[in-house]
Scaffold this active site. Sequence first.
Site, PDB file in Angstrom:
ATOM      1  CG  HIS A  19      -1.920  -1.121   1.210  1.00 19.74           C
ATOM      2  ND1 HIS A  19      -3.285  -0.909   1.099  1.00 19.74           N
ATOM      3  CD2 HIS A  19      -1.770  -2.466   1.294  1.00 19.74           C
ATOM      4  CE1 HIS A  19      -3.916  -2.064   1.118  1.00 19.74           C
ATOM      5  NE2 HIS A  19      -3.010  -3.028   1.239  1.00 19.74           N
ATOM      6  CG  ASP A 121      -5.547   1.695   2.054  1.00 16.08           C
ATOM      7  OD1 ASP A 121      -6.403   0.882   1.660  1.00 16.08           O
ATOM      8  OD2 ASP A 121      -4.328   1.483   1.966  1.00 16.08           O
TER       9      ASP A 121
END
Length: 480
Positions: A19, A121
């Site tokens: 990520h 996210d």
Amino acid sequence: MAEADMAHVLVFPIPAQGHLNSFLHFSTGLLRAGLHVTFLHTDHNLRRLGAAAREAAAASPRLRFLSVPDDDPRAVDGLPRLMQALSTTGAAAYRDLLASLRRGGAAADDGFPPVTCVVADGVMPFAWDIAEELGVPAIAYRTVSACSVLAYLSVPRLVQRGELPFPEGGGDLDVPVRGVPGMESFLRRRDLPIQCRSLTDTYQDPLLKAVVAATVDSRRARALMLNTTASLEGPSLAHLAEEMRDVFAVGPLHAMSPAPAVATSLWRHDDGCMAWLDGQPERSVVYISLGSLTVISHEQFTEFLHGLVAAGYPFLWVLRPDMLGASQDAALQDALAAVGEGRALVVPWAPQREVLRHHAVGCFLTHSGWNSTIEGVVEGVPMVCWPFFADQQINSRFVGAVWGNGLDMKDVCERDMVEGTVREAMESDEVRKSARALAEQVERDIADGGSSAMEFKRLVGFIRELSSTTSAADKDLLQN
């Protein structure tokens, strides 16, 4: 300062390596477009990056790194606890920080305007909920494939249709799954997120439950952003567009806006592997990396090793220090002794993008994480897929059954399977041709005028539009 330059994006990924990579490439693209970026790490990771983060921020006057508290379980079985910690302790600190940044806080003399947009996210719905409560528009960014997002979104439908849970004991994992739109002709039970196999009428896997809920909640964000291209995942993107307020396919970001390597990795690269590759013949090396979270048993390691030795090609193998546990040192010696001097190199971490584009690499044995998958796609390297968890199963299926640029090992970790799939990936003209064609298409996507390049411009325009609305609301508040 011009109105367009007032756009200031706070980006907030979960603190996992894949990520972080994807968000840093995205941030680089925003910086190139002239926007300000505040990159929100967790305390643990910002300490771990140390001087690398300071060097990256010093190189750009419009980039800064800040952090919020987190827990520190980085193993796969600790992810639900980490996400819970972020949504409680981390969320409270995030709210206070964002409220300050909304007013232009942090450091009055750092030249940063107030935060005008959040890109968070997509597995942290609290991040965009808090942003919207504070008057900051928020976009959800999923760093996985569009097909996996669609699969997660379809889990409630699969339950309603009776396709989940699977029969007791798992049943036949090759049974087709019909309830994921656009994938009815090739999706199997084994291609759904692996946590689906543990579901029963009375048990819900906590990680799957959290990710499915976050995926459904992403309908509330101003838009959904994905690190993919229309040519790779057009049907999945089209189905997601029917569910979300807006969808942007803006990748592969690592090829469009590569972040400095020093700023992206929590692990220290072994750059000596590049010199080793320089001494190998063209397309002769098997590169093996199973990502930043995969763990394997000593038995699995042994099967991989015997299969690789039997295949007969030199190999470069990334074995993280935490991948095998106590048997790691002995396993390394076994690997090097088994293949012979000069024909194998085992390293704790490698500069993967540079490795994949090296002329000596002939195939990539991968866990099928999305970053690794699209890195292999961009370089036109045939892949052998041994997926571990989360989105990796469905990515592997797309490589083997949809794009044809590699082979799917299913869940099998046996030496004969390793040998056979590696040999085919290294020797098949058809697989190599498909991998090369896919790379050429993606190259067109990211070039000026290509679909991903145009989508990124549209996204920047969208962010600037949201930011101008935020700035106008601030002016009204001041005047009133």
